[in-house]
Motif scaffolding. Sequence first.
Motif, PDB file in Angstrom:
ATOM      1  N   THR A  84       0.821  -1.208   0.000  1.00 28.06           N
ATOM      2  CA  THR A  84       0.000   0.000   0.000  1.00 28.06           C
ATOM      3  C   THR A  84       0.853   1.255   0.000  1.00 28.06           C
ATOM      4  O   THR A  84       0.618   2.187  -0.767  1.00 28.06           O
ATOM      5  N   SER A  85       1.861   1.312   0.862  1.00 26.38           N
ATOM      6  CA  SER A  85       2.765   2.453   0.881  1.00 26.38           C
ATOM      7  C   SER A  85       4.177   1.964   0.600  1.00 26.38           C
ATOM      8  O   SER A  85       4.549   0.851   0.953  1.00 26.38           O
ATOM      9  N   ASP A 123       2.488  13.848  -0.837  1.00 21.75           N
ATOM     10  CA  ASP A 123       2.218  12.456  -0.466  1.00 21.75           C
ATOM     11  C   ASP A 123       3.290  11.933   0.488  1.00 21.75           C
ATOM     12  O   ASP A 123       2.987  11.230   1.465  1.00 21.75           O
ATOM     13  N   ASN A 140       2.685  10.724   4.472  1.00 23.12           N
ATOM     14  CA  ASN A 140       2.834   9.286   4.732  1.00 23.12           C
ATOM     15  C   ASN A 140       4.223   8.909   5.234  1.00 23.12           C
ATOM     16  O   ASN A 140       4.710   7.799   4.991  1.00 23.12           O
ATOM     17  N   THR A 146       1.711   6.531  -1.610  1.00 22.71           N
ATOM     18  CA  THR A 146       0.567   5.619  -1.557  1.00 22.71           C
ATOM     19  C   THR A 146       0.416   4.876  -2.874  1.00 22.71           C
ATOM     20  O   THR A 146       0.827   5.360  -3.941  1.00 22.71           O
TER      21      THR A 146
END
Length: 528
Positions: A2-3, A159, A163, A168
């Motif tokens: 996901t990341s 982003d 995060n 992401t």
Amino acid sequence: MTSSPITRALLSVSDKTGLIDFARGLAERGVALVSTGGTRKALVEAGLAVSDVSDLTGFPEMMDGRVKTLHPAVHGGLLAIRGNEAHRAAMAAHGIGPIDLLVVNLYPFEATLARGGSFEDLIENIDIGGPAMIRAAAKNHDDVTVVVDVADYDEVLADLAENGGATTLGLRRRLAAKAYARTAVYDAAISNWFMAELGEEAPTFRAVGGTLAEALRYGENPHQSAAFYTTPDRRSGVATARQLQGKALSYNNLNDTDAAFECVAEFDPARSAAVVIVKHANPCGVAEAPTLAEAYEKALRCDPVSAFGGIIAVNRTLDADTARRIVEIFTEVIVAPAASPEAIAILSAKKNLRLLVTDGLPDPRAPGLTAKTLAGGLLVQSRDNAVVDDMTLKVVTRRAPTEQEMADLRFAFRVAKHVKSNAIVYAKAGASVGIGAGQMSRVDSARIAASKAEDAARLAGLDETLTKGSVVASDAFFPFADGLQAAVAAGATAVIQPGGSQRDAEVIAAADAAGLAMVFTGTRHFRH
């Protein structure tokens, strides 16, 4: 995944817009920077710590920079699946480090093409390593972030900030899709240029691509989505225009403006001023005169009802006198090569009126391609770049046209090229006086054009129809004499048409019987 954390980035760009701020933002997050050639030089001069790609590969750039990133140390770092044990083992065995972020914009092939670069210059501006790296990074987007557009720098930094230094999956997928589209458009530009150089008219593979100029509110109708894309071989016109005022252009505005400007470009501004008024992609009034103001008045007289809410194109710098006359009725768009400060000031009072300037006219003789989609396919053809001034006109009747008739015949055939088929254009004294467009039969087009001329004459308070003493142009041959006879009934005295019908002799006989002069062009101008 996901990341995906960003620990090392490879940057290699020809367009260095925003590069330093973006690289600095990465460095402040502890991202190790690797770069090549001019990109590395710019980063070092900005005081950033950056490794050379040769430090990864163990090879210097060679062959004038043609070979620098085509190496397992680079592509292994991009393609390795981080969660795959075998991939990790291979990386460890061969000393390959991961590359988590790739930033590449390609050699400026399209810009070189647009400025008319030589064959050799264009070949040297074909990027090889860049597309290879982009495709590798995009394929491995589960682990790697790929950036091909300077407009995405801020989103990537945002982003990362949100995060904890990772991107992401949603962003990586959007960027990967964009990356593949970018290389596709790039390769399309190269292949289409190469095919044109070779004279290949029907290559086995035909690539089509463009760059977003503007997302539109909707298409021809509100339930249709739409966007406007430019191509690297764009000619002067809508694609190169600057909008000086007015609300955003719609899909229909763009289509109609292009139709108007292509038509007005048929008229050499060194010879005369010309004005074209378009409604629903068809000219409803065209004229040439010593001045734009005079040409506008003549064009407007042809069909003042249809001109309301139309598109106006001119072939010279828009002046104050013409602008003053145009704003007397509602007009959607004006497109011109240029506009005087006085004209701009006059038009500024009409907030919804769009004014476009293009800094030039499209060359009607220029080669190029047009495309139309079909269900499951694409129709591609060369542009209709035939110009009546280059045609040998053959007189086929007993009477030859007078000098004035011949001038008007050429004028009418220029206009007919830009009218939807079946097209009939009546003209007199350098102006259209009746236009029939898009009918299923040519005789209907002839009658409709004559009827509209009668309506225009009544509005102008004239005693006789505008088509009396006019000439008439047909975009294709008359299949029967009835279309010609309808023109005779409207008062036309001379005809220009391509010829080539099985009944040419019958049509010529009808023209002779009516005392008309008729010339054949040998060239058809269907426009569907």
